[in-house]
Scaffold this motif. Sequence first.
Motif, short mmCIF file in Angstrom:
data_model
loop_
_atom_site.label_atom_id
_atom_site.label_comp_id
_atom_site.label_asym_id
_atom_site.label_seq_id
_atom_site.Cartn_x
_atom_site.Cartn_y
_atom_site.Cartn_z
N ARG A 23 0.86 -1.17 0.00
CA ARG A 23 0.00 0.00 0.00
C ARG A 23 0.90 1.23 0.00
O ARG A 23 2.01 1.19 0.52
CB ARG A 23 -0.93 0.03 1.19
CG ARG A 23 -0.27 0.25 2.51
CD ARG A 23 0.18 -1.04 3.21
NE ARG A 23 1.57 -1.01 3.52
CZ ARG A 23 2.43 -1.96 3.23
NH1 ARG A 23 2.09 -3.04 2.64
NH2 ARG A 23 3.67 -1.88 3.53
N SER A 24 0.43 2.28 -0.60
CA SER A 24 1.18 3.53 -0.64
C SER A 24 0.29 4.64 -0.11
O SER A 24 -0.87 4.75 -0.50
CB SER A 24 1.62 3.86 -2.06
OG SER A 24 2.51 2.88 -2.54
N GLN A 82 4.45 7.90 0.50
CA GLN A 82 5.37 7.00 1.21
C GLN A 82 4.84 5.58 1.11
O GLN A 82 3.67 5.36 0.86
CB GLN A 82 5.53 7.43 2.66
CG GLN A 82 4.23 7.57 3.45
CD GLN A 82 3.73 6.27 4.03
OE1 GLN A 82 4.50 5.40 4.40
NE2 GLN A 82 2.41 6.12 4.09
N ASP A 83 5.73 4.62 1.28
CA ASP A 83 5.38 3.21 1.19
C ASP A 83 5.79 2.53 2.49
O ASP A 83 6.97 2.22 2.68
CB ASP A 83 6.10 2.59 -0.02
CG ASP A 83 5.80 1.12 -0.18
OD1 ASP A 83 4.62 0.78 -0.33
OD2 ASP A 83 6.73 0.30 -0.13
N ASN A 84 4.84 2.37 3.39
CA ASN A 84 5.09 1.73 4.67
C ASN A 84 3.86 0.94 5.08
O ASN A 84 2.75 1.22 4.63
CB ASN A 84 5.39 2.78 5.75
CG ASN A 84 6.80 3.30 5.67
OD1 ASN A 84 7.74 2.56 5.90
ND2 ASN A 84 6.95 4.56 5.32
N PRO A 85 4.04 -0.05 5.97
CA PRO A 85 2.88 -0.80 6.45
C PRO A 85 1.86 0.12 7.14
O PRO A 85 2.20 1.16 7.68
CB PRO A 85 3.49 -1.78 7.47
CG PRO A 85 4.93 -1.89 7.07
CD PRO A 85 5.30 -0.54 6.51
N LEU A 86 0.60 -0.30 7.09
CA LEU A 86 -0.48 0.51 7.67
C LEU A 86 -0.26 0.86 9.14
O LEU A 86 -0.56 1.99 9.54
CB LEU A 86 -1.82 -0.18 7.46
CG LEU A 86 -2.27 -0.27 6.00
CD1 LEU A 86 -3.56 -1.08 5.89
CD2 LEU A 86 -2.43 1.09 5.39
N PRO A 87 0.26 -0.06 9.98
CA PRO A 87 0.51 0.35 11.37
C PRO A 87 1.47 1.53 11.49
O PRO A 87 1.34 2.35 12.39
CB PRO A 87 1.09 -0.91 12.02
CG PRO A 87 0.53 -2.04 11.21
CD PRO A 87 0.50 -1.50 9.80
N ASN A 88 2.41 1.65 10.55
CA ASN A 88 3.34 2.77 10.59
C ASN A 88 2.62 4.09 10.31
O ASN A 88 2.97 5.12 10.87
CB ASN A 88 4.46 2.59 9.55
CG ASN A 88 5.34 1.41 9.86
OD1 ASN A 88 4.88 0.38 10.31
ND2 ASN A 88 6.61 1.54 9.58
N VAL A 89 1.62 4.06 9.43
CA VAL A 89 0.84 5.25 9.13
C VAL A 89 0.18 5.76 10.41
O VAL A 89 0.17 6.96 10.69
CB VAL A 89 -0.21 4.97 8.04
CG1 VAL A 89 -1.15 6.16 7.86
CG2 VAL A 89 0.47 4.61 6.72
N LEU A 103 -4.21 0.88 -2.11
CA LEU A 103 -3.89 -0.53 -1.87
C LEU A 103 -3.40 -1.15 -3.18
O LEU A 103 -4.18 -1.56 -4.03
CB LEU A 103 -5.12 -1.26 -1.33
CG LEU A 103 -5.68 -0.68 -0.02
CD1 LEU A 103 -6.95 -1.40 0.38
CD2 LEU A 103 -4.64 -0.77 1.08
N THR A 104 -2.09 -1.21 -3.33
CA THR A 104 -1.47 -1.63 -4.58
C THR A 104 -1.16 -3.13 -4.64
O THR A 104 -0.95 -3.66 -5.72
CB THR A 104 -0.16 -0.87 -4.80
OG1 THR A 104 0.68 -1.12 -3.67
CG2 THR A 104 -0.40 0.62 -4.96
N SER A 105 -1.06 -3.77 -3.49
CA SER A 105 -0.70 -5.21 -3.42
C SER A 105 0.64 -5.49 -4.11
O SER A 105 0.83 -6.57 -4.66
CB SER A 105 -1.80 -6.08 -4.02
OG SER A 105 -2.99 -5.92 -3.30
#
Length: 119
Positions: A23-24, A82-89, A103-105
Amino acid sequence: MKKMAEDQLKVKILGRRFSAPGRSGLKVKKKISTPADMAGIKLRMPGGDAWQLLGRSLGANPTPMAYAEVYTGLQSGAIDGQDNPLPNVQNMKFYEVMSQIVLTSHLVGFDVLTLNLKT
């Protein structure tokens, strides 16, 4: 497989962890449906050839930037996403300076938790 890991690698497999598909998070308010839609978007990716290739494969302009600089990079416009896992957001409050999550997968993470048998 677990027995083989113990016998050959001398590690005990404790469990596994799957992280959600890629995800981006973007600051730009632009509909993203295909990699072509990412053209011109400065997407923060970690440094390193593989990460930069992944960013280009997404159609973006990958921009290496330290993780600690992502919030201010989004805020100032130095990067568009940015490209990081959702918890990081959530944890880093990137949502405060982003307008959408795409959600790019493009990447699926699978980790195996192990422990050295000596330990």
